[in-house]
Design a protein around this motif. Structure first.
Motif, short mmCIF file in Angstrom:
data_model
loop_
_atom_site.label_atom_id
_atom_site.label_comp_id
_atom_site.label_asym_id
_atom_site.label_seq_id
_atom_site.Cartn_x
_atom_site.Cartn_y
_atom_site.Cartn_z
N LYS A 421 0.82 -1.21 0.00
CA LYS A 421 0.00 0.00 0.00
C LYS A 421 0.85 1.27 0.00
N SER A 422 2.18 1.09 -0.06
CA SER A 422 3.10 2.22 0.03
C SER A 422 3.68 2.58 -1.33
N ARG A 433 0.80 11.85 0.28
CA ARG A 433 0.03 11.75 1.52
C ARG A 433 0.03 10.32 2.06
N GLU A 434 0.31 9.35 1.21
CA GLU A 434 0.43 7.97 1.68
C GLU A 434 1.89 7.69 2.05
N ARG A 435 2.10 6.57 2.71
CA ARG A 435 3.45 6.19 3.15
C ARG A 435 4.38 6.08 1.94
N SER A 471 5.56 10.76 5.08
CA SER A 471 4.50 11.27 4.22
C SER A 471 4.32 12.75 4.52
#
Length: 713
Positions: A421-422, A433-435, A471
């Motif tokens: 998810k990164s 804004r995400e990792r 982030s």
């Protein structure tokens, strides 16, 4: 009785032998193998070339296992119970005297053969706290001076007694803030790395804050006698100056940083100083400074007498990753295609080595501009390409994907799901804004310890490969206007980037947690730290008193508000970041496949790696049959003509000697505290020594204040 002349002659030799025997015995007791002439360690990292190299051979691959402690000096200033201290000093040795900096940030001089203290300063100016990496020596043959930065003040000390030279600057010191002010800037400036000297010119770089309120990063040169300013090199150009068009209009008024905190190298023969620089501030968002941003993230060749730019190369365009050049350059000579060329090189946090002709600035090996992703943050225009050297070969891996997750990670499946998810998989991915993953981590790759180079042009570089994530989040400044801002919001703006959004610090203790901090310090004590900084933490002079008190209330469990989030007129940006978060499994080990710390040898005549070995180990993992993994590390190496490379640096508090040809460990010993510093090598009274500052204080290791010197028995 008639004297026998033959008997008399036979007796005369033993009698004479008895007369000189005490002297012979004394010489035998003090003699060492292959006595060597006195040899100095003249500057930070060994000399003006910054190669960490010593020509001494008395200690070599055959006898290094016999090394013993020769002396230890408790420099003072360490408090392992409450205040974490550090020593990152690479001491210098001049004519049998060692000059260094204590854990309490005081300069000192000791006898280099015994460790006996000669003098130590007792400076107590109202200035910023700092961790110093050493001092600089200058002499004209009549007098000798030690240049030592104490917070924001550059002192000239009498080398004989440590007292300030009253004729230098104002009362023996220069205030480094003077001349780098800009509208909306804070007050924070220190010189954490020793300045360089060319003839009678003292060339000074500084550390400034990394926030939007940072001071300018100008490099200045002063007269070593009077302290008079000689020249200034502006790293954020003004109208009409070279590089001005690589910024937005008048950025020199509203952007700071682009400073040279890491140290410089000087070609004394040619009169050229090679200046590396870091990123412009704020480090992770550049929507307010569109363009390549010269001279941030550059190696700049400058006339040491005049400050005139000769050439430059930018290693990162429009840096939004905090990818400062992390260490001083190296100056040496290579043989390429049968031709000798004097070169200058710099190592990078990304694991690259850039090599240039020292005079022309032309790259010695090909460097290609390669495309990288655009930013998805409104207003941010990331550079479309970044310069990537094809040679020398990288000394770290360049990406981190699910295939690179540590096989014995305790929560491997959870790590993999999070990684999916990164944003990851290549260098120079803009923060979103995400990792977003940095690999190598945000502080290397190479770190401030830098590289060593031997007489054969073999470069040795310690590095680390720990995944770091971060982030971007909205800054309360951008939305609050004149509205009240909570203590929690202020904490997220000013503190969370280092101490964590959860106030737990980072997992390895490099940055302490703040949970319960109000039970360890009074409110006044916390205000003092915010005002002056401590260790690697800068001062936060840009924060209003009401904001500081709101932060303290939040840390103590309250959540009061302040009517404004910054002093009137201070620079702000729309975003802040969520911290330098090293990624560890639930057992506290990096989530990537080892090695986590390395030592690499590169033949700079060809650009090819010769060997790479782990640097450091976790004993509990080794006991389970896992090969040494290497550890996080800070500090550099010293390489000698005796075939050795000495380095501490690792988290395991060991000091090691490697065979420089093979990378094999030939000797190691436990230090009283971790040696997050670079060793110095010198000879006094016919004996060779190697000394290391044992300061600890990072990576959850205890603090210390001892300098320990080793020699053959």
């Amino acid at each position: 009785m008639k004297r026998n002349p033959h008997l008399y002659k036979r007796l005369l030799v033993p009698v004479r032998l008895l007369m000189v025997l005490p002297g012979i015995v004394a010489l035998m007791l003090h003699a060492t193998p292959d006595a060597v002439p006195d040899t100095d360690w003249t500057e930070y990292n060994g000399g003006p070339d910054k190669n960490h190299f010593s020509s001494l051979t008395q200690i070599n691959t055959e006898n290094v296992k016999k090394l013993k402690v020769a002396w230890a000096y408790a420099s003072g200033g360490a408090d392992t119970l409450k205040n974490t201290t550090q020593m990152q000093c690479n001491p210098i040795v001049i004519k049998g005297i060692l000059y260094g900096v204590s854990a309490g940030a005081q300069a000192f001089a000791v006898d280099a053969a015994t460790g006996r203290e000669i003098w130590k300063t007792r400076l107590n100016d109202d200035t910023f706290n700092m961790t110093s990496r050493g001092v600089t020596y200058w002499s004209d043959g009549k007098e000798a001076r030690i240049f030592f930065a104490y917070g924001a003040l550059m002192y000239a000390l009498n080398a004989a007694d440590g007292k300030p030279v009253s004729t230098f600057g104002t009362g023996g010191k220069i205030n480094l803030k003077e001349g780098i002010e800009r509208p909306g800037a804070d007050d924070y400036v220190v010189a954490n790395t020793p300045p360089s000297v060319y003839k009678n010119v003292l060339i000074v770089g500084t550390r400034v804050s990394e926030s939007a309120t940072a001071l300018l990063g100008d490099v200045r040169a002063y007269d070593v006698i009077s302290g008079r300013l000689i020249w200034t090199f502006r790293t954020i150009p003004r109208p009409g100056e070279y590089g001005y068009n690589t910024w937005e209009k008048e950025n020199y008024k509203n952007v700071g940083g682009a400073n040279s905190w890491m140290g410089m190298a000087v070609d004394q023969k040619r009169g050229i100083v090679y200046i590396p620089t870091g990123s412009a501030a704020f480090d992770f968002y550049g929507g307010n400074r569109k363009g390549d941003n010269l001279f941030a993230n550059c190696l700049i060749a400058v006339n040491a007498s005049t400050g005139k730019r000769l050439w430059h190369f930018q290693t990162v365009h429009h840096d939004i990753w905090d990818r400062d050049i992390p260490a001083p350059p190296n100056l040496f000579t290579i043989t390429l295609n049968g031709k000798k060329t004097d070169v200058v090189s710099v190592v990078s946090k990304q694991g690259f080595t850039f090599v240039f002709d020292r005079v022309t600035g032309k790259p010695v090996f090909p460097i290609e501009e390669k495309p990288f992703p655009a930013s998805d943050i409104p207003g941010e225009l990331a550079s479309k390409t970044q310069p990537i050297p094809l040679l020398p070969e990288p000394f770290t891996r360049q990406q981190f994907t699910v295939d690179d997750v540590n096989s014995f990670a305790s929560n491997k499946e959870e790590i993999i799901e999070t990684l999916k998810k990164s944003k990851t998989g290549s260098p120079f991915i803009p923060l979103g804004r995400e990792r977003t993953l940095f690999f190598p981590g945000s502080d290397g790759g190479a770190q401030w310890g830098g590289a060593s180079v031997d007489e054969n042009s073999i470069l040795y570089v310690p590095a680390k490969e720990n995944p770091v994530f971060s982030s971007l989040i909205d800054s309360p400044h951008s939305a609050s206007g004149k509205a009240a801002v909570s203590g929690k919001q202020l904490y997220q703006t000013y503190c969370a980037a280092c101490h964590g959004t959860d106030r737990e610090g980072n997992h390895d203790g490099t940055i302490p947690g703040l949970l319960g901090v109000t039970t360890r310090y009074t409110n006044e004590g916390i205000l003092q730290i915010l005002a002056k900084g401590r260790g690697m933490m800068p001062a936060f002079t840009q924060i209003k008193e009401t904001d500081k008190k709101a932060i303290i209330d939040y840390l103590s469990g309250k959540n009061s508000s302040s009517q404004s989030s910054a002093k009137s007129g201070l620079s702000t940006v729309a975003y802040t970041h969520t911290g330098y978060n090293r990624w560890y499994d639930t057992n506290g080990y990096p989530v990537s496949t080892p090695p986590w710390g390395t030592l690499t040898a590169i033949n700079m005549n060809t650009g090819k790696r010769l060997w790479q070995v782990p640097l450091g180990e976790y004993p509990e993992l080794t006991a389970k049959g896992i090969p040494p993994t290497g550890t996080d590390n800070y500090g550099g190496a010293a390489v000698t003509a005796g075939g050795l490379l000495f380095i501490a640096a690792s988290k395991d508090e060991q000091f090691r000697a490697f065979d420089r040809q093979t990378g094999k460990v030939l000797w190691q010993t436990k230090l009283p505290a971790a040696g997050y510093a670079s060793p110095s090598v010198y000879a006094v009274n016919g004996k060779q020594y190697v000394v290391i500052a044992c300061g600890g204080g990072k990576l959850k290791s205890k603090s210390g204040d001892k300098y320990v010197a080793f020699a053959l028995p």
